[in-house]
Design a protein around this motif. Sequence first.
Motif, PDB file in Angstrom:
ATOM      1  N   THR A  66       0.443  63.133  33.170  1.00 31.01           N
ATOM      2  CA  THR A  66       1.454  62.635  32.238  1.00 31.01           C
ATOM      3  C   THR A  66       1.827  61.202  32.564  1.00 31.01           C
ATOM      4  OG1 THR A  66       2.343  64.855  31.906  1.00 31.01           O
ATOM      5  CG2 THR A  66       3.775  63.012  31.324  1.00 31.01           C
ATOM      6  N   ARG A  67       1.977  60.922  33.852  1.00 30.93           N
ATOM      7  CA  ARG A  67       2.330  59.557  34.262  1.00 30.93           C
ATOM      8  C   ARG A  67       1.284  58.551  33.797  1.00 30.93           C
ATOM      9  NH1 ARG A  67       2.417  57.090  40.348  1.00 30.93           N
ATOM     10  NH2 ARG A  67       0.662  58.500  40.551  1.00 30.93           N
ATOM     11  N   PHE A 125     -10.803  58.640  30.670  1.00 33.04           N
ATOM     12  CA  PHE A 125     -11.272  58.322  29.323  1.00 33.04           C
ATOM     13  C   PHE A 125     -10.221  57.508  28.566  1.00 33.04           C
ATOM     14  CE2 PHE A 125     -14.863  61.495  28.166  1.00 33.04           C
ATOM     15  CZ  PHE A 125     -15.457  61.315  29.412  1.00 33.04           C
ATOM     16  N   ALA A 126      -8.944  57.825  28.778  1.00 31.97           N
ATOM     17  CA  ALA A 126      -7.881  57.094  28.088  1.00 31.97           C
ATOM     18  C   ALA A 126      -7.805  55.654  28.573  1.00 31.97           C
ATOM     19  CB  ALA A 126      -6.546  57.803  28.302  1.00 31.97           C
ATOM     20  N   ILE A 127      -7.768  55.475  29.889  1.00 30.49           N
ATOM     21  CA  ILE A 127      -7.634  54.132  30.455  1.00 30.49           C
ATOM     22  C   ILE A 127      -8.855  53.272  30.147  1.00 30.49           C
ATOM     23  CG2 ILE A 127      -7.456  52.858  32.641  1.00 30.49           C
ATOM     24  CD1 ILE A 127      -5.725  55.220  33.652  1.00 30.49           C
ATOM     25  N   GLY A 128     -10.001  53.892  30.001  1.00 25.78           N
ATOM     26  CA  GLY A 128     -11.219  53.130  29.741  1.00 25.78           C
ATOM     27  C   GLY A 128     -11.420  52.707  28.304  1.00 25.78           C
ATOM     28  N   ALA A 129     -10.533  53.092  27.396  1.00 22.89           N
ATOM     29  CA  ALA A 129     -10.797  52.971  25.961  1.00 22.89           C
ATOM     30  C   ALA A 129     -11.150  51.563  25.492  1.00 22.89           C
ATOM     31  CB  ALA A 129      -9.606  53.498  25.166  1.00 22.89           C
ATOM     32  N   ILE A 134      -2.257  46.718  38.740  1.00 30.00           N
ATOM     33  CA  ILE A 134      -1.653  48.005  39.080  1.00 30.00           C
ATOM     34  C   ILE A 134      -2.715  49.091  39.211  1.00 30.00           C
ATOM     35  CG2 ILE A 134      -0.162  49.852  38.183  1.00 30.00           C
ATOM     36  CD1 ILE A 134       1.578  47.595  36.969  1.00 30.00           C
ATOM     37  N   ILE A 135      -3.603  49.213  38.225  1.00 29.30           N
ATOM     38  CA  ILE A 135      -4.615  50.265  38.289  1.00 29.30           C
ATOM     39  C   ILE A 135      -5.659  49.941  39.348  1.00 29.30           C
ATOM     40  CG2 ILE A 135      -6.040  49.295  36.436  1.00 29.30           C
ATOM     41  CD1 ILE A 135      -5.355  53.047  37.144  1.00 29.30           C
ATOM     42  N   ASP A 136      -5.932  48.670  39.578  1.00 28.95           N
ATOM     43  CA  ASP A 136      -6.883  48.290  40.620  1.00 28.95           C
ATOM     44  C   ASP A 136      -6.375  48.733  41.993  1.00 28.95           C
ATOM     45  OD1 ASP A 136      -9.367  46.670  41.291  1.00 28.95           O
ATOM     46  OD2 ASP A 136      -7.880  45.633  42.534  1.00 28.95           O
ATOM     47  N   TRP A 165       1.561  55.716  30.941  1.00 30.22           N
ATOM     48  CA  TRP A 165       1.417  54.317  31.354  1.00 30.22           C
ATOM     49  C   TRP A 165       0.332  53.620  30.546  1.00 30.22           C
ATOM     50  CZ3 TRP A 165      -2.901  51.946  33.603  1.00 30.22           C
ATOM     51  CH2 TRP A 165      -2.697  50.645  34.101  1.00 30.22           C
ATOM     52  N   ASP A 166      -0.785  54.305  30.366  1.00 25.58           N
ATOM     53  CA  ASP A 166      -1.883  53.702  29.622  1.00 25.58           C
ATOM     54  C   ASP A 166      -1.475  53.397  28.187  1.00 25.58           C
ATOM     55  OD1 ASP A 166      -4.787  53.073  29.087  1.00 25.58           O
ATOM     56  OD2 ASP A 166      -4.472  54.745  27.697  1.00 25.58           O
ATOM     57  N   ALA A 167      -0.823  54.365  27.536  1.00 25.50           N
ATOM     58  CA  ALA A 167      -0.446  54.175  26.134  1.00 25.50           C
ATOM     59  C   ALA A 167       0.552  53.041  25.959  1.00 25.50           C
ATOM     60  CB  ALA A 167       0.129  55.476  25.575  1.00 25.50           C
TER      61      ALA A 167
END
Length: 206
Positions: free
Chosen positions: A90-91, A160-164, A139-141, A95-97
């Motif tokens: 969920t976090r 899959f979401a973060i890679g969109a 942050i993601i790195d 965050w991605d969205a």
Amino acid sequence: MKLYYCETLNPRKACAAARYLGVDVEFIRVDLARGEQRTPEFLALNPNGKVPVLTDGDLRLWEANAIMRFLSDRAGSDFWPEDARRFDMTRWMSWDAVHFTRYGATIWFERLIKPLLGLQEDERIIEEARSSLLVSCRIIDEHLADRTWTVGPAVTAADFAIGAALPYADAMGFDFRQFRHLSRWYEALDRIDAWHDPFPPNLQRD
């Protein structure tokens, strides 16, 4: 099941998930240029007039993340974990969205879609989104520095979401490869056939 899609960011997630999970769906391409997303028939499936949409009997499900969760459940997969990792899911999905894909999609729209519509790119919007995306990349790195995937030991819907937006990074003029861990993570993601080639062949219609 039927999955309505086009070759854009959010449908990519749903199509890739369906392929990765091996779920038997009928892919139905929605021609945005012809305005098929604005027809009464399509608006009955999704009043937002957007793809993706998944139908399964009486179910009408829109929003790519919801579709990925449904497909994971249907496949009996850990692709969307339902154990203690669900909080981390969920976090990162939230965050991605709100951050990562939001900023990436803004640049994607300005650089790649506006010219197709005959509209002028807005450099101010692009620069603001680029600046915010760089912060999100850091942050993601850092998060990926000591792990292979975003949540847990295996690939999940969060990846899959973060890679969109990243398959379009070169065309967008955005270099995420300056971030070593993020780049290594995306190389692993792109080695997954379902992610690298998520869409069925586009059969041209008269």
